[in-house]
Design a protein around this motif. Sequence first.
Motif, PDB file in Angstrom:
ATOM      1  N   GLU A 130       0.818  -1.219   0.000  1.00 53.98           N
ATOM      2  CA  GLU A 130       0.000   0.000   0.000  1.00 53.98           C
ATOM      3  C   GLU A 130       0.850   1.267   0.000  1.00 53.98           C
ATOM      4  OE1 GLU A 130      -2.336  -1.549   3.364  1.00 53.98           O
ATOM      5  OE2 GLU A 130      -4.004  -0.490   2.443  1.00 53.98           O
ATOM      6  N   ALA A 131       2.079   1.144   0.504  1.00 52.87           N
ATOM      7  CA  ALA A 131       2.950   2.321   0.581  1.00 52.87           C
ATOM      8  C   ALA A 131       3.367   2.798  -0.809  1.00 52.87           C
ATOM      9  CB  ALA A 131       4.174   2.006   1.422  1.00 52.87           C
ATOM     10  N   GLY A 132       3.376   1.890  -1.794  1.00 45.86           N
ATOM     11  CA  GLY A 132       3.802   2.270  -3.138  1.00 45.86           C
ATOM     12  C   GLY A 132       2.713   3.002  -3.899  1.00 45.86           C
ATOM     13  N   ASP A 133       3.127   3.981  -4.712  1.00 49.02           N
ATOM     14  CA  ASP A 133       2.157   4.742  -5.514  1.00 49.02           C
ATOM     15  C   ASP A 133       1.572   3.916  -6.652  1.00 49.02           C
ATOM     16  OD1 ASP A 133       2.344   7.012  -4.045  1.00 49.02           O
ATOM     17  OD2 ASP A 133       3.960   7.891  -5.251  1.00 49.02           O
ATOM     18  N   ASP A 134       2.267   2.819  -6.992  1.00 50.77           N
ATOM     19  CA  ASP A 134       1.829   2.043  -8.151  1.00 50.77           C
ATOM     20  C   ASP A 134       0.928   0.869  -7.768  1.00 50.77           C
ATOM     21  OD1 ASP A 134       3.753   0.585  -6.869  1.00 50.77           O
ATOM     22  OD2 ASP A 134       4.637  -0.215  -8.719  1.00 50.77           O
ATOM     23  N   PHE A 135       0.425   0.860  -6.547  1.00 50.87           N
ATOM     24  CA  PHE A 135      -0.476  -0.215  -6.130  1.00 50.87           C
ATOM     25  C   PHE A 135      -1.888   0.108  -6.635  1.00 50.87           C
ATOM     26  CE2 PHE A 135      -2.550  -2.667  -2.459  1.00 50.87           C
ATOM     27  CZ  PHE A 135      -2.305  -3.888  -3.060  1.00 50.87           C
ATOM     28  N   THR A 136      -2.043   0.022  -7.965  1.00 47.37           N
ATOM     29  CA  THR A 136      -3.304   0.416  -8.603  1.00 47.37           C
ATOM     30  C   THR A 136      -3.757  -0.674  -9.573  1.00 47.37           C
ATOM     31  OG1 THR A 136      -2.121   1.460 -10.419  1.00 47.37           O
ATOM     32  CG2 THR A 136      -2.681   2.874  -8.562  1.00 47.37           C
ATOM     33  N   ALA A 194      -4.162  -0.293 -12.685  1.00 42.17           N
ATOM     34  CA  ALA A 194      -3.343  -0.182 -13.894  1.00 42.17           C
ATOM     35  C   ALA A 194      -2.092  -1.051 -13.781  1.00 42.17           C
ATOM     36  CB  ALA A 194      -2.961   1.284 -14.118  1.00 42.17           C
ATOM     37  N   SER A 195      -1.484  -1.068 -12.583  1.00 42.85           N
ATOM     38  CA  SER A 195      -0.305  -1.908 -12.367  1.00 42.85           C
ATOM     39  C   SER A 195      -0.660  -3.387 -12.459  1.00 42.85           C
ATOM     40  CB  SER A 195       0.283  -1.630 -10.987  1.00 42.85           C
ATOM     41  OG  SER A 195       0.769  -0.329 -10.907  1.00 42.85           O
ATOM     42  N   LEU A 196      -1.829  -3.723 -11.921  1.00 43.71           N
ATOM     43  CA  LEU A 196      -2.262  -5.121 -11.960  1.00 43.71           C
ATOM     44  C   LEU A 196      -2.405  -5.601 -13.401  1.00 43.71           C
ATOM     45  CD1 LEU A 196      -2.651  -4.767  -8.936  1.00 43.71           C
ATOM     46  CD2 LEU A 196      -4.913  -5.763  -9.135  1.00 43.71           C
ATOM     47  N   TYR A 197      -2.924  -4.699 -14.265  1.00 45.36           N
ATOM     48  CA  TYR A 197      -3.096  -5.070 -15.673  1.00 45.36           C
ATOM     49  C   TYR A 197      -1.739  -5.281 -16.345  1.00 45.36           C
ATOM     50  CZ  TYR A 197      -7.796  -3.232 -14.799  1.00 45.36           C
ATOM     51  OH  TYR A 197      -9.038  -2.985 -14.282  1.00 45.36           O
ATOM     52  N   GLU A 198      -0.682  -4.654 -15.775  1.00 43.00           N
ATOM     53  CA  GLU A 198       0.665  -4.824 -16.326  1.00 43.00           C
ATOM     54  C   GLU A 198       1.363  -6.038 -15.731  1.00 43.00           C
ATOM     55  OE1 GLU A 198       2.694  -1.168 -15.519  1.00 43.00           O
ATOM     56  OE2 GLU A 198       1.245  -0.003 -16.695  1.00 43.00           O
ATOM     57  N   GLY A 199       0.654  -6.751 -14.858  1.00 41.19           N
ATOM     58  CA  GLY A 199       1.253  -7.962 -14.304  1.00 41.19           C
ATOM     59  C   GLY A 199       1.960  -7.779 -12.982  1.00 41.19           C
ATOM     60  N   LYS A 200       1.796  -6.602 -12.375  1.00 45.86           N
ATOM     61  CA  LYS A 200       2.406  -6.390 -11.062  1.00 45.86           C
ATOM     62  C   LYS A 200       1.433  -6.821  -9.969  1.00 45.86           C
ATOM     63  CE  LYS A 200       5.095  -2.408 -12.591  1.00 45.86           C
ATOM     64  NZ  LYS A 200       5.031  -0.947 -12.628  1.00 45.86           N
ATOM     65  N   TYR A 201       1.958  -6.988  -8.763  1.00 45.68           N
ATOM     66  CA  TYR A 201       1.162  -7.352  -7.587  1.00 45.68           C
ATOM     67  C   TYR A 201       0.219  -8.516  -7.900  1.00 45.68           C
ATOM     68  CZ  TYR A 201       3.014  -2.908  -5.877  1.00 45.68           C
ATOM     69  OH  TYR A 201       3.846  -1.889  -5.515  1.00 45.68           O
ATOM     70  N   CYS A 212      -0.670 -13.210 -11.098  1.00 47.96           N
ATOM     71  CA  CYS A 212      -1.470 -14.424 -11.345  1.00 47.96           C
ATOM     72  C   CYS A 212      -2.837 -14.085 -11.941  1.00 47.96           C
ATOM     73  CB  CYS A 212      -1.680 -15.195 -10.053  1.00 47.96           C
ATOM     74  SG  CYS A 212      -0.167 -15.847  -9.336  1.00 47.96           S
ATOM     75  N   HIS A 213      -3.427 -12.976 -11.473  1.00 48.93           N
ATOM     76  CA  HIS A 213      -4.775 -12.620 -11.934  1.00 48.93           C
ATOM     77  C   HIS A 213      -4.695 -11.953 -13.308  1.00 48.93           C
ATOM     78  CE1 HIS A 213      -7.230 -13.856  -8.512  1.00 48.93           C
ATOM     79  NE2 HIS A 213      -6.219 -13.521  -7.753  1.00 48.93           N
ATOM     80  N   ASP A 214      -4.349 -12.768 -14.293  1.00 45.50           N
ATOM     81  CA  ASP A 214      -4.140 -12.273 -15.654  1.00 45.50           C
ATOM     82  C   ASP A 214      -5.073 -12.951 -16.653  1.00 45.50           C
ATOM     83  OD1 ASP A 214      -3.150 -14.779 -15.541  1.00 45.50           O
ATOM     84  OD2 ASP A 214      -1.125 -14.293 -16.214  1.00 45.50           O
ATOM     85  N   GLY A 215      -5.995 -13.764 -16.133  1.00 45.01           N
ATOM     86  CA  GLY A 215      -6.918 -14.456 -17.044  1.00 45.01           C
ATOM     87  C   GLY A 215      -6.447 -15.843 -17.440  1.00 45.01           C
ATOM     88  N   GLU A 216      -5.200 -16.180 -17.090  1.00 43.65           N
ATOM     89  CA  GLU A 216      -4.685 -17.522 -17.410  1.00 43.65           C
ATOM     90  C   GLU A 216      -4.470 -18.343 -16.150  1.00 43.65           C
ATOM     91  OE1 GLU A 216      -1.295 -17.237 -20.010  1.00 43.65           O
ATOM     92  OE2 GLU A 216      -2.402 -15.914 -21.364  1.00 43.65           O
ATOM     93  N   ASN A 240      -9.442  -7.486 -14.420  1.00 43.88           N
ATOM     94  CA  ASN A 240     -10.535  -6.588 -14.824  1.00 43.88           C
ATOM     95  C   ASN A 240     -11.882  -7.310 -14.890  1.00 43.88           C
ATOM     96  OD1 ASN A 240     -10.039  -8.105 -17.053  1.00 43.88           O
ATOM     97  ND2 ASN A 240      -9.952  -6.391 -18.496  1.00 43.88           N
ATOM     98  N   THR A 241     -11.977  -8.454 -14.228  1.00 42.99           N
ATOM     99  CA  THR A 241     -13.256  -9.161 -14.136  1.00 42.99           C
ATOM    100  C   THR A 241     -13.561  -9.463 -12.677  1.00 42.99           C
ATOM    101  OG1 THR A 241     -12.189 -11.306 -14.353  1.00 42.99           O
ATOM    102  CG2 THR A 241     -12.957 -10.285 -16.384  1.00 42.99           C
ATOM    103  N   ARG A 242     -14.796  -9.761 -12.400  1.00 39.11           N
ATOM    104  CA  ARG A 242     -15.247 -10.180 -11.064  1.00 39.11           C
ATOM    105  C   ARG A 242     -14.732  -9.261  -9.953  1.00 39.11           C
ATOM    106  NH1 ARG A 242     -14.173 -16.406 -10.307  1.00 39.11           N
ATOM    107  NH2 ARG A 242     -15.732 -16.102  -8.689  1.00 39.11           N
ATOM    108  N   CYS A 243     -14.941  -7.975 -10.138  1.00 34.61           N
ATOM    109  CA  CYS A 243     -14.403  -6.950  -9.230  1.00 34.61           C
ATOM    110  C   CYS A 243     -14.700  -7.237  -7.759  1.00 34.61           C
ATOM    111  CB  CYS A 243     -14.970  -5.577  -9.581  1.00 34.61           C
ATOM    112  SG  CYS A 243     -15.011  -5.219 -11.329  1.00 34.61           S
ATOM    113  N   THR A 244     -15.961  -7.646  -7.489  1.00 41.17           N
ATOM    114  CA  THR A 244     -16.396  -7.688  -6.091  1.00 41.17           C
ATOM    115  C   THR A 244     -15.928  -8.942  -5.356  1.00 41.17           C
ATOM    116  OG1 THR A 244     -18.513  -8.587  -6.823  1.00 41.17           O
ATOM    117  CG2 THR A 244     -18.407  -6.222  -6.414  1.00 41.17           C
ATOM    118  N   VAL A 245     -15.208  -9.841  -6.049  1.00 39.53           N
ATOM    119  CA  VAL A 245     -14.618 -10.968  -5.332  1.00 39.53           C
ATOM    120  C   VAL A 245     -13.591 -10.446  -4.332  1.00 39.53           C
ATOM    121  CG1 VAL A 245     -13.224 -13.049  -5.573  1.00 39.53           C
ATOM    122  CG2 VAL A 245     -15.032 -12.587  -7.213  1.00 39.53           C
ATOM    123  N   CYS A 246     -12.781  -9.481  -4.773  1.00 39.59           N
ATOM    124  CA  CYS A 246     -11.759  -8.915  -3.882  1.00 39.59           C
ATOM    125  C   CYS A 246     -12.204  -7.584  -3.270  1.00 39.59           C
ATOM    126  CB  CYS A 246     -10.462  -8.689  -4.646  1.00 39.59           C
ATOM    127  SG  CYS A 246      -9.937 -10.112  -5.606  1.00 39.59           S
TER     128      CYS A 246
END
Lengths: 135, 253
Positions: free
Chosen positions: A78-84, A86-93, A97-101, A107-113
């Motif tokens: 949470e301390a990092g500015d890139d914990f967003t 957009a970063s997740l879509y780039e494969g960070k954090y 794993c949550h990349d569809g494979e 970018n799916t099933r938002c309310t699970v997390c």
Amino acid sequence: MKRRIFSLELILALVALVGIMAVGVGQAMGEGDEDGGKIIFTKPVKAVVFDHANHLAQGLDCESCHDEIFQMETGSAEAGDDFTMASLYEGKYCGACHDGETAFASNTRCTVCHIGVKGYNKETSTGTEEKKGHE
Amino acid sequence: MKISNLERQKNEGPDALPSEERRKFLKFGLGVTGVFLGGSVLSLTSTRNALGEMGPVPPAGKFPYEPHYSMVIRQNRCIDCERCKEACVRTNNVPSFGYRTTILELEKDLGRGEKERVFMPVLCNHCNRPPCVRVCPTSATYKDKTNGIVMMNQKKCIGCKTCMAACPYNARYFDERKGIRAVDKCNFCFDTRISKGESKTACAAACPAQARIFGDLTDYSSELYKLVHAPEKVVWVLRPETGALPNVFYMND
């Protein structure tokens, strides 16, 4: 007489100390737990849940994420500015794993997390609301 | 006038007669008896002027308005971060005991023990046939004639709360603070933002996921228009059975 009072104070202080420690551990999302327990992120949005138990049940172990994707220290992500997202879509954090494979895409099933403010209140309340209802 | 013809006419019933019409009718009656319009109490001479007061009964809904403000809620994008609520409170001086918009939560059963959380943002639907306007005895709440926003004139509000009972969407609250003491509600930020040239309501501007899209339903180039008319999407409204013709549309994308 004076000695007794002193020992009473000591006991009280000890009880208070234990209490504070217990609260502190609770806030750190179960540091003492073997699997890290439930983490609730509140930045940048309120609130996202990560349950260690769920992920261990999928066959992952500590080394799967620590310390390359996530540092073990509470609050470091949470301390990092890139914990967003957009970063997740780039494969960070979580996106590692949550990349569809490997797991469902970020970018799916938002309310699970994303449990929201309501979920946050439910996870952090200590049953005080229930008590109110019975009064 | 033939009585037999009158008998054959259909009864309009109370549904088609809003409070404003009743008030006009009463005024008309007072005009006929000469209490208004300068006649003496017993005169029946000023009926022509009185008829002018009556006016034609407007159709049940005169729409679209221009601009016809409405909102699309992309429900699956809502994560209940409640930034919209915070922005609304900041912008519109909303007290802690009321809300103009809020988020509802429900759990959908997907079968096989799986559940899905759904967050549903709700607000005033600015209905084309607003039940709240129909029941207001003092016309304190009204549908704006140009943009169709359901507004409040707090000076006229007597606090009877009939509108709160009539609203199918529970979108109204009574602001009991000193100096206000009137019903209040969402007005699409008309006084605080839209009339000042802003293009979005506070809630729509604050949403990090673009779950709320505010716009003009008559503007073919607007994002809102495109979303509502996307042929491959299912668009729904809340409680359509009330016949209120709401202007807040829901969809998943």
